[in-house]
Write a protein that holds these residues in place. Structure first.
Motif, PDB file in Angstrom:
ATOM      1  N   UNK A 126      -2.509  57.292  -5.145  1.00 29.36           N
ATOM      2  CA  UNK A 126      -2.509  56.500  -6.298  1.00 29.36           C
ATOM      3  C   UNK A 126      -2.087  57.462  -7.432  1.00 29.36           C
ATOM      4  N   UNK A 131      -2.088  55.400 -13.347  1.00 30.40           N
ATOM      5  CA  UNK A 131      -1.653  54.025 -13.947  1.00 30.40           C
ATOM      6  C   UNK A 131      -1.095  53.236 -12.857  1.00 30.40           C
ATOM      7  N   UNK A 132      -1.102  53.822 -11.623  1.00 36.14           N
ATOM      8  CA  UNK A 132      -0.420  52.697 -10.602  1.00 36.14           C
ATOM      9  C   UNK A 132      -1.499  52.375  -9.585  1.00 36.14           C
ATOM     10  N   UNK A 133      -1.063  51.417  -8.860  1.00 37.54           N
ATOM     11  CA  UNK A 133      -1.966  50.929  -7.867  1.00 37.54           C
ATOM     12  C   UNK A 133      -1.746  51.940  -6.630  1.00 37.54           C
ATOM     13  N   UNK A 134      -2.656  51.762  -5.504  1.00 39.16           N
ATOM     14  CA  UNK A 134      -2.497  52.601  -4.397  1.00 39.16           C
ATOM     15  C   UNK A 134      -1.177  52.192  -3.505  1.00 39.16           C
ATOM     16  N   UNK A 157     -14.096  57.685  -2.356  1.00 37.29           N
ATOM     17  CA  UNK A 157     -13.787  57.951  -3.692  1.00 37.29           C
ATOM     18  C   UNK A 157     -12.700  58.546  -3.905  1.00 37.29           C
ATOM     19  N   UNK A 173      -3.856  56.427   1.363  1.00 34.69           N
ATOM     20  CA  UNK A 173      -3.188  55.898   0.356  1.00 34.69           C
ATOM     21  C   UNK A 173      -3.042  57.184  -0.879  1.00 34.69           C
ATOM     22  N   UNK A 207       0.433  52.749   0.176  1.00 38.04           N
ATOM     23  CA  UNK A 207       0.172  53.107   1.501  1.00 38.04           C
ATOM     24  C   UNK A 207       1.121  54.260   2.008  1.00 38.04           C
ATOM     25  N   UNK A 231       4.311  54.150   5.636  1.00 39.18           N
ATOM     26  CA  UNK A 231       4.787  53.716   4.199  1.00 39.18           C
ATOM     27  C   UNK A 231       5.970  54.541   4.033  1.00 39.18           C
ATOM     28  N   UNK A 249      -6.659  58.443  -1.529  1.00 39.20           N
ATOM     29  CA  UNK A 249      -7.634  57.505  -1.032  1.00 39.20           C
ATOM     30  C   UNK A 249      -7.517  57.458   0.590  1.00 39.20           C
TER      31      UNK A 249
END
Lengths: 113, 118
Positions: free
Chosen positions: B37, B40-43, B111, B35, B45, B58, B90
Motif C-alpha cells: 500500500x 494515498x493508494x489502495x492496497x 497492521x 499487499x 496484491x 500480482x 500488509x
C-alpha cells in the motif's frame, strides 16, 4: 483484468445526514464484492460483503450487476463513521474464489457534528 | 486470538539492500496474502500462499518473493530495494475453501510493516 473505481477521494457529511460512498467495478466474470474500513490508527477490517446481504453498523450495499456498482449507503451518518473506506473485488469462478483482492483507491469519509 | 501479527512494525533500509518481512496468520487460517500500500493508494496484491506454495501473483517483479512455513506463517522478501518500494506492506490471512462450492470470505489484515527505503 479487474478494476475497482471509487470516484470520490473525500466525502464530507453532517451527522444524521444520509451518506453514499460510490464504487464501480469492471470484471468479465462473476465477482465477489466487499467493503473494508480503516478507522484512525486501526487496521483494515471487513465491513460487509455482498454475498451475505447483511447490514453492519447501519451500512448496506447492493450489488448492481447492470451498472457494475456496489455503492455503500447509510441513512443517518454518525461521527464514529469517519474513516477510510475501500471497495474491493475478488474473482469468483466455478464455486471457488481465487481470493485475490483488487482494491479501489479509497474514500475518506468525514462526518461533522 | 491475536489476529494477524506482522513484524517488524517499521523498517528503514538503504537502496540496494534486501529485506524480510514476517507474518503470522490468524488462528485457524491457512492462506496468507501480501499487499503493498503506497501512500494515498489502495492496497495492491503481491502474491498469495497456500500449502507452502505461491498460488497467485500480482504484477510485481521477481525481486519480490515469499515463503510459507508448515505452521502457515509467511515471509515476504524484497531484493535490490528501490526508493519506490517504500510503502506499507500488509499481510492478510484467510482460509481458502477448495471444495464443495464454498467461497472465500473476507480476509483478516495485519497492521502492516512500514518500509522506508532511503
Amino acid at each position: 483484468a479487474q478494476r475497482v473505481t471509487q470516484p470520490e477521494k473525500l466525502l464530507s457529511v453532517f451527522k444524521g445526514a444520509p451518506v453514499e460512498l460510490k464504487c464501480n467495478y469492471s470484471y468479465s466474470g462473476s465477482p465477489e464484492l466487499f467493503w473494508y474500513v480503516q478507522y484512525s490508527r486501526q487496521r483494515l477490517q471487513l465491513l460487509l460483503r455482498h454475498i451475505s446481504r447483511e447490514s453492519i453498523k447501519g451500512f448496506t450495499a447492493d450489488l448492481n450487476k447492470g451498472e457494475t456498482s456496489f455503492h455503500l449507503k447509510k441513512p443517518f451518518a454518525q461521527e464514529e463513521d469517519s474513516a477510510m473506506y475501500y471497495c474491493a473485488l475478488s474473482p469468483h469462478a466455478g464455486g471457488t474464489s481465487y481470493g485475490k483482492l483488487t482494491f479501489g483507491q479509497g474514500t475518506i469519509l468525514t462526518v461533522h457534528p | 486470538d491475536a489476529g494477524v501479527t506482522q513484524s517488524p512494525t517499521h523498517l528503514i533500509k538503504t537502496r540496494g539492500q534486501q529485506v524480510t518481512l514476517r507474518c503470522s496468520p490468524k488462528s485457524g487460517h491457512d492462506t496468507v496474502s501480501w499487499y503493498q500500500q503506497a501512500l494515498g493508494q489502495g492496497p495492491q496484491f503481491i502474491f498469495q500462499y497456500y500449502e507452502e506454495e505461491e498460488r497467485q501473483r500480482g504484477n510485481f517483479p521477481d525481486r519480490f518473493s515469499g515463503h510459507q512455513f508448515p505452521n502457515y506463517s509467511s515471509e515476504l522478501n524484497v531484493n535490490a530495494l528501490l526508493l519506490g518500494d517504500s510503502a506499507l506492506y500488509l499481510c492478510a490471512s484467510s482460509f481458502l475453501p477448495g471444495t464443495g462450492g464454498a467461497r472465500a470470505y473476507g480476509y483478516t489484515f495485519g497492521s502492516g510493516t512500514r518500509l522506508t527505503v532511503v
